[in-house]
Design a protein around this motif. Structure first.
Motif, PDB file in Angstrom:
ATOM      1  N   LYS A   1       0.830  -1.209   0.000  1.00  0.00           N
ATOM      2  CA  LYS A   1       0.000   0.000   0.000  1.00  0.00           C
ATOM      3  C   LYS A   1       0.864   1.259   0.000  1.00  0.00           C
ATOM      4  O   LYS A   1       1.807   1.391   0.769  1.00  0.00           O
ATOM      5  N   ASP A   2       0.532   2.176  -0.899  1.00  0.00           N
ATOM      6  CA  ASP A   2       1.253   3.437  -0.983  1.00  0.00           C
ATOM      7  C   ASP A   2       0.364   4.528  -0.401  1.00  0.00           C
ATOM      8  O   ASP A   2      -0.466   5.102  -1.089  1.00  0.00           O
ATOM      9  N   GLU A   3       0.525   4.814   0.895  1.00  0.00           N
ATOM     10  CA  GLU A   3      -0.370   5.736   1.590  1.00  0.00           C
ATOM     11  C   GLU A   3      -0.292   7.158   1.044  1.00  0.00           C
ATOM     12  O   GLU A   3      -1.295   7.862   0.969  1.00  0.00           O
ATOM     13  N   ASP A   4       0.882   7.581   0.689  1.00  0.00           N
ATOM     14  CA  ASP A   4       1.032   8.947   0.176  1.00  0.00           C
ATOM     15  C   ASP A   4       0.284   9.126  -1.132  1.00  0.00           C
ATOM     16  O   ASP A   4      -0.375  10.156  -1.354  1.00  0.00           O
ATOM     17  N   LYS A   5       0.372   8.124  -2.023  1.00  0.00           N
ATOM     18  CA  LYS A   5      -0.336   8.220  -3.297  1.00  0.00           C
ATOM     19  C   LYS A   5      -1.843   8.200  -3.089  1.00  0.00           C
ATOM     20  O   LYS A   5      -2.586   8.933  -3.738  1.00  0.00           O
ATOM     21  N   GLU A   6      -2.301   7.371  -2.183  1.00  0.00           N
ATOM     22  CA  GLU A   6      -3.738   7.297  -1.903  1.00  0.00           C
ATOM     23  C   GLU A   6      -4.243   8.606  -1.316  1.00  0.00           C
ATOM     24  O   GLU A   6      -5.327   9.085  -1.669  1.00  0.00           O
ATOM     25  N   LYS A   7      -3.456   9.169  -0.415  1.00  0.00           N
ATOM     26  CA  LYS A   7      -3.856  10.439   0.195  1.00  0.00           C
ATOM     27  C   LYS A   7      -3.929  11.537  -0.854  1.00  0.00           C
ATOM     28  O   LYS A   7      -4.872  12.328  -0.875  1.00  0.00           O
ATOM     29  N   GLU A   8      -2.939  11.580  -1.732  1.00  0.00           N
ATOM     30  CA  GLU A   8      -2.938  12.581  -2.800  1.00  0.00           C
ATOM     31  C   GLU A   8      -4.128  12.382  -3.735  1.00  0.00           C
ATOM     32  O   GLU A   8      -4.774  13.346  -4.166  1.00  0.00           O
ATOM     33  N   HIS A   9      -4.429  11.117  -4.036  1.00  0.00           N
ATOM     34  CA  HIS A   9      -5.550  10.801  -4.921  1.00  0.00           C
ATOM     35  C   HIS A   9      -6.876  11.244  -4.295  1.00  0.00           C
ATOM     36  O   HIS A   9      -7.718  11.862  -4.957  1.00  0.00           O
ATOM     37  N   ASN A  10      -7.065  10.934  -3.013  1.00  0.00           N
ATOM     38  CA  ASN A  10      -8.294  11.344  -2.330  1.00  0.00           C
ATOM     39  C   ASN A  10      -8.403  12.859  -2.245  1.00  0.00           C
ATOM     40  O   ASN A  10      -9.489  13.429  -2.403  1.00  0.00           O
ATOM     41  N   ALA A  11      -7.277  13.515  -1.989  1.00  0.00           N
ATOM     42  CA  ALA A  11      -7.279  14.980  -1.906  1.00  0.00           C
ATOM     43  C   ALA A  11      -7.693  15.596  -3.234  1.00  0.00           C
ATOM     44  O   ALA A  11      -8.514  16.519  -3.290  1.00  0.00           O
ATOM     45  N   LYS A  12      -7.135  15.071  -4.321  1.00  0.00           N
ATOM     46  CA  LYS A  12      -7.443  15.593  -5.646  1.00  0.00           C
ATOM     47  C   LYS A  12      -8.924  15.416  -5.968  1.00  0.00           C
ATOM     48  O   LYS A  12      -9.589  16.311  -6.496  1.00  0.00           O
ATOM     49  N   ASN A  13      -9.464  14.242  -5.627  1.00  0.00           N
ATOM     50  CA  ASN A  13     -10.875  13.970  -5.901  1.00  0.00           C
ATOM     51  C   ASN A  13     -11.804  14.782  -5.012  1.00  0.00           C
ATOM     52  O   ASN A  13     -12.876  15.204  -5.450  1.00  0.00           O
ATOM     53  N   LEU A  14     -11.395  15.011  -3.770  1.00  0.00           N
ATOM     54  CA  LEU A  14     -12.235  15.799  -2.868  1.00  0.00           C
ATOM     55  C   LEU A  14     -12.269  17.261  -3.309  1.00  0.00           C
ATOM     56  O   LEU A  14     -13.328  17.906  -3.262  1.00  0.00           O
ATOM     57  N   ILE A  15     -11.141  17.783  -3.762  1.00  0.00           N
ATOM     58  CA  ILE A  15     -11.107  19.156  -4.288  1.00  0.00           C
ATOM     59  C   ILE A  15     -11.977  19.257  -5.537  1.00  0.00           C
ATOM     60  O   ILE A  15     -12.710  20.235  -5.730  1.00  0.00           O
ATOM     61  N   ARG A  16     -11.920  18.238  -6.391  1.00  0.00           N
ATOM     62  CA  ARG A  16     -12.751  18.229  -7.595  1.00  0.00           C
ATOM     63  C   ARG A  16     -14.236  18.204  -7.217  1.00  0.00           C
ATOM     64  O   ARG A  16     -15.059  18.898  -7.820  1.00  0.00           O
ATOM     65  N   LEU A  17     -14.572  17.405  -6.202  1.00  0.00           N
ATOM     66  CA  LEU A  17     -15.956  17.357  -5.720  1.00  0.00           C
ATOM     67  C   LEU A  17     -16.397  18.730  -5.221  1.00  0.00           C
ATOM     68  O   LEU A  17     -17.502  19.203  -5.543  1.00  0.00           O
ATOM     69  N   LEU A  18     -15.552  19.392  -4.434  1.00  0.00           N
ATOM     70  CA  LEU A  18     -15.886  20.720  -3.916  1.00  0.00           C
ATOM     71  C   LEU A  18     -16.086  21.724  -5.044  1.00  0.00           C
ATOM     72  O   LEU A  18     -17.008  22.539  -5.005  1.00  0.00           O
ATOM     73  N   THR A  19     -15.215  21.669  -6.035  1.00  0.00           N
ATOM     74  CA  THR A  19     -15.324  22.586  -7.168  1.00  0.00           C
ATOM     75  C   THR A  19     -16.654  22.396  -7.886  1.00  0.00           C
ATOM     76  O   THR A  19     -17.360  23.357  -8.200  1.00  0.00           O
ATOM     77  N   ARG A  20     -17.007  21.144  -8.143  1.00  0.00           N
ATOM     78  CA  ARG A  20     -18.276  20.852  -8.797  1.00  0.00           C
ATOM     79  C   ARG A  20     -19.455  21.297  -7.937  1.00  0.00           C
ATOM     80  O   ARG A  20     -20.423  21.878  -8.424  1.00  0.00           O
ATOM     81  N   LEU A  21     -19.352  21.026  -6.639  1.00  0.00           N
ATOM     82  CA  LEU A  21     -20.462  21.330  -5.742  1.00  0.00           C
ATOM     83  C   LEU A  21     -20.674  22.840  -5.599  1.00  0.00           C
ATOM     84  O   LEU A  21     -21.821  23.316  -5.568  1.00  0.00           O
ATOM     85  N   LEU A  22     -19.594  23.597  -5.520  1.00  0.00           N
ATOM     86  CA  LEU A  22     -19.715  25.053  -5.420  1.00  0.00           C
ATOM     87  C   LEU A  22     -20.345  25.636  -6.676  1.00  0.00           C
ATOM     88  O   LEU A  22     -21.177  26.554  -6.593  1.00  0.00           O
TER      89      LEU A  22
END
Length: 450
Positions: free
Chosen positions: A255-276
């Motif tokens: 498991k690559d925790e740093d990559k997963e964290k970065e991936h989740n962060a990117k997707n959460l920011i994308r979700l926020l952008t869409r939601l706003l």
């Protein structure tokens, strides 16, 4: 805190019917203001107001005040030093920044039209303030909405017998039937105890300045971005987006925790952008309000909806709202032309990402289609394009495409996407954000974006 916000919400909803004067007074009582000094108008019309206060006042403009649209007006109460506190020594009447304020008047005005511009409501507020030597706060009711107007006043620089009416600040379009959380929060911030806790004022001018500061656009923006930042760091611990592109399995030894964290962060920011952006479109009346109303979603739309944390059976966490409502809104409504919006057929159109998924999540899937088809426009842009796509280098065992899931818009039972319902609707959750901010005392106390 929670009890005060509940009382504020209930007081707003009570304004739907009954005596406007009594219901308005109940709201100000919920905000912690002593409303005992009352002198209600005998005739609660413009004529009654004119007879009682104008007496040929040449400064008052009936045209600017839109008096022909006044259905109802009454003096709610007068707020003075005596009403503010039983400890008279807490307040003085000293002059601060060339301003002397020793008392306030609160009026309620019901207008005949449903919608009014900020300019129109500001003009009415200014005209009423011209009549009195002290600031007048005006509480408007128009249609099924409320607006609170606060005016800034200061002494004239050359003539201390005169004052100058400056900026009018509005808390505009508070929905009576379904008050928005943001409006509840602003009114709570204006409640007496909260204002005193934050601003520690000692006189009426400082109280007035505390109101102005609380309603200042910069302050509201600062608070909005602070809460959005808090929500983001809190939600990062609650969500999980598909990570096929990472070549990292959460259960794997590699498991690559740093990559997963970065991936989740990117997707959460994308979700926020869409939601706003969706929220902006909704405020223009182009997305149904029902899609954001907790009661409607639970009673009319979704089968397994869990807007409060910890309410699922056996600890089960559902992502019904994000999957069925938001993803279908993003990818198969805003990114699909009108007339073609529908659920994909079972076993067909597997990789067509602008057809709706999750039909089994709905109580009545046709109702959802009809609701969005009525008003939601087609947005011809990349923001709402689903990012799930075939891997150009790989094929499945039977020769079919291997899909790289970035958004996770999939009916598959093994779809790992998790964006719990409560991250959008939950309230008063506590989370330790000390790691995210590098501040041991940092705690998030309100996890709701709604």
């Amino acid at each position: 805190m929670k009890e005060t916000k509940t009382r504020i919400r209930e007081s707003i909803e009570a304004l739907a019917q009954g005596s406007l004067t009594e219901k308005s007074l109940a709201l100000f009582k919920a905000l912690g203001y002593n409303t005992k000094r009352q002198s209600s108008l005998g005739q609660k019309t413009y004529k009654g107001f004119k007879d009682a206060y104008l007496d040929g006042n040449a400064r008052f403009s009936e045209e600017k005040a839109l008096v022909h649209e006044w259905k109802y007006i009454d003096l709610l109460f007068q707020l003075s030093k005596e009403e503010i506190t039983t400890e008279h020594s807490l307040f003085d009447t000293m002059q601060v920044d060339r301003t002397i304020i020793e008392t306030y008047l609160f009026f309620v005005v019901e207008l005949s039209q449903e919608h009014y511009s900020r300019t129109a409501l500001s003009h009415i507020t200014r005209e009423i303030n011209k009549v009195f030597p002290m600031p007048v706060m005006v509480f408007f009711k128009h249609g099924q909405a409320l607006t609170l107007a606060v005016i800034n006043r200061r002494l004239h620089k050359r003539d201390e017998q005169k004052d100058v009416l400056e900026k009018v600040t509005l808390i505009k379009d508070i929905n009576i039937e379904n008050p928005h959380r943001a409006h509840i929060e602003i009114l709570f911030d204006l409640s007496f105890e909260e204002l005193l806790r934050v601003n520690k004022f000692t006189n009426f001018v400082e109280l007035h300045n505390a109101w102005q500061k609380t309603l200042d656009t910069k302050e509201l923006n600062k608070k909005f971005y602070k809460e959005l930042s808090n929500w983001y760091f809190w939600a990062m611990k609650e969500v999980d987006f598909p990570g096929a592109a990472l070549h990292a399995d959460k259960k794997s030894l590699f498991k690559d925790e740093d990559k997963e964290k970065e991936h989740n962060a990117k997707n959460l920011i994308r979700l926020l952008t869409r939601l706003l952006f969706v929220w902006f479109v909704k405020e223009k009346g182009l997305i149904p309000e029902e899609l954001f109303e907790e009661k409607y979603l639970a009673n009319e739309m979704l089968k397994n909806f869990q807007p409060k944390k910890g309410t699922g059976a056996s600890g089960n966490i559902t992502s019904s709202y994000y999957r069925a409502i938001l993803q279908n809104l993003f990818f198969a409504t805003l990114n699909q032309t009108m007339g073609k919006r529908d659920f994909r057929k079972s076993g067909q159109n597997m990789n067509v990402t602008n057809l709706m998924r999750y039909e089994r999540y709905f109580k009545d899937s046709k109702k959802f289609v009809q609701l969005v088809e009525k008003v939601v426009p087609f947005m011809n842009g990349g923001l709402f394009e689903c990012l799930d796509m075939p891997d150009l280098k790989k094929k499945g065992r039977q020769g079919g495409d291997v899909i790289v899931y970035s958004d996770g818009f999939s009916d598959r039972d093994d779809n790992p996407l998790q964006v719990p319902d409560y991250v959008f609707f939950g309230t008063e959750d506590h989370a330790d954000l000390s790691g995210a901010y590098g501040d041991k005392a940092k705690e998030y106390k309100n996890a709701a974006v709604k």
